[in-house]
Design a protein around this motif. Structure first.
Motif, short mmCIF file in Angstrom:
data_model
loop_
_atom_site.label_atom_id
_atom_site.label_comp_id
_atom_site.label_asym_id
_atom_site.label_seq_id
_atom_site.Cartn_x
_atom_site.Cartn_y
_atom_site.Cartn_z
N LYS A 99 -17.94 1.16 -34.23
CA LYS A 99 -17.60 0.74 -32.86
C LYS A 99 -16.68 -0.49 -32.89
O LYS A 99 -16.11 -0.81 -33.93
CB LYS A 99 -18.86 0.50 -32.01
CG LYS A 99 -19.65 1.80 -31.78
CD LYS A 99 -20.74 1.59 -30.77
CE LYS A 99 -21.52 2.86 -30.52
NZ LYS A 99 -20.77 3.79 -29.66
N ALA B 2 -17.47 7.99 -26.18
CA ALA B 2 -16.95 6.63 -25.99
C ALA B 2 -17.49 6.04 -24.69
O ALA B 2 -17.56 6.72 -23.67
CB ALA B 2 -15.43 6.64 -25.97
N ILE C 295 -18.38 -1.74 -28.14
CA ILE C 295 -18.28 -0.36 -27.66
C ILE C 295 -17.02 0.30 -28.22
O ILE C 295 -16.20 -0.35 -28.86
CB ILE C 295 -18.27 -0.30 -26.10
CG1 ILE C 295 -17.00 -0.99 -25.55
CG2 ILE C 295 -19.53 -0.89 -25.53
CD1 ILE C 295 -16.80 -0.77 -24.04
N THR C 296 -16.91 1.58 -27.95
CA THR C 296 -15.71 2.34 -28.32
C THR C 296 -14.87 2.55 -27.07
O THR C 296 -15.40 2.97 -26.03
CB THR C 296 -16.11 3.71 -28.92
OG1 THR C 296 -16.90 3.49 -30.09
CG2 THR C 296 -14.88 4.53 -29.27
#
Length: 230
Positions: free
Chosen positions: A128, A145, A5-6
């Motif tokens: 990411k 995000a 993920i970011t």
């Protein structure tokens, strides 16, 4: 294997964003990007070229030179993170000096500077698996995000931390000078027209005025676990 993920970490100056972002990136095996270092490197360039000083700010001169500013993070295994290089020169230590801190918010308020750096930051995060900290990561750079954190602390507490850090490095500054710099940067960061510092609606706020580093990190890891399992 967990999906990547970011993670966007925003907040006021001297809230320890970079410290916790580095720690988190190391723990997760993510790429860490210190966007503040990018703005500081542009500020250092402007200072060296005399585009900015106490009584002068040649915005047009800086804008004209933007294409000549090449920024790169190069990983240093000895310190465990990517250090900032400005046109091939390692400026990691120089960009942390008080003189750069005095002018970085003014440089960051120039729309053309932000446009150039935001484009670079978005490119860095395309795949990411990134932890990025700054002032507008969750609102402008990565509005989608999966995890957004907004860090805050009292101005006095932040000034005390920054004063200790600068004193340990041998810089001759007073606590009052540092406090005034912190308060001035808060004002400039929150009132600039382009991408002001604001908490994203979906960001999780952490006030670390009275949190230990360990307590803060545990809290952020819990938020990460929630985000990854959503």
């Amino acid at each position: 294997m967990n999906r990547k993920i970011t993670i966007a970490i925003d907040g006021f100056s001297s809230t320890g964003k970079s410290t916790v972002a580095k720690q988190l990136a190391k723990e997760l095996g993510y790429v860490y990007v210190d966007t503040g270092a990018m703005y500081r490197a542009v500020t250092l360039y402007a200072l060296r070229k005399k585009f900015i000083s106490e009584n002068n700010f040649d915005v047009a001169g800086l804008i004209a030179d933007l294409s000549l500013i090449k920024l790169k993070f190069i990983f240093n295994p000895e310190v465990g993170f990517g250090e900032m290089y400005l046109n091939g020169e390692n400026v990691e230590k120089e960009i942390r000096q008080m003189q750069v801190s005095q002018y970085v918010s003014k440089i960051a308020a120039v729309p053309q500077v932000r446009e150039m750096l935001v484009a670079q930051q978005q490119e860095m995060g395309r795949e990411k698996g990134i932890v990025m900290d700054g002032r507008d990561i969750g609102t402008v750079v990565f509005p989608n995000a999966e995890l957004k954190i907004f860090m805050t602390a009292s101005a006095r507490e932040r000034a005390q931390r920054r004063f200790k850090e600068l004193s340990e490095r041998g810089e001759e500054v007073t606590y009052q000078q540092v406090l005034e710099n912190v308060e001035e940067r808060d004002l400039l960061d929150t009132t600039r027209k382009d991408s002001p510092l604001v908490k994203a609606e979906d960001a999780k706020e952490i006030d670390n005025s009275h949190l230990t580093l360990e307590g803060q990190f545990e809290k952020i890891l819990e938020l990460y676990d929630e985000a990854i399992n959503n």
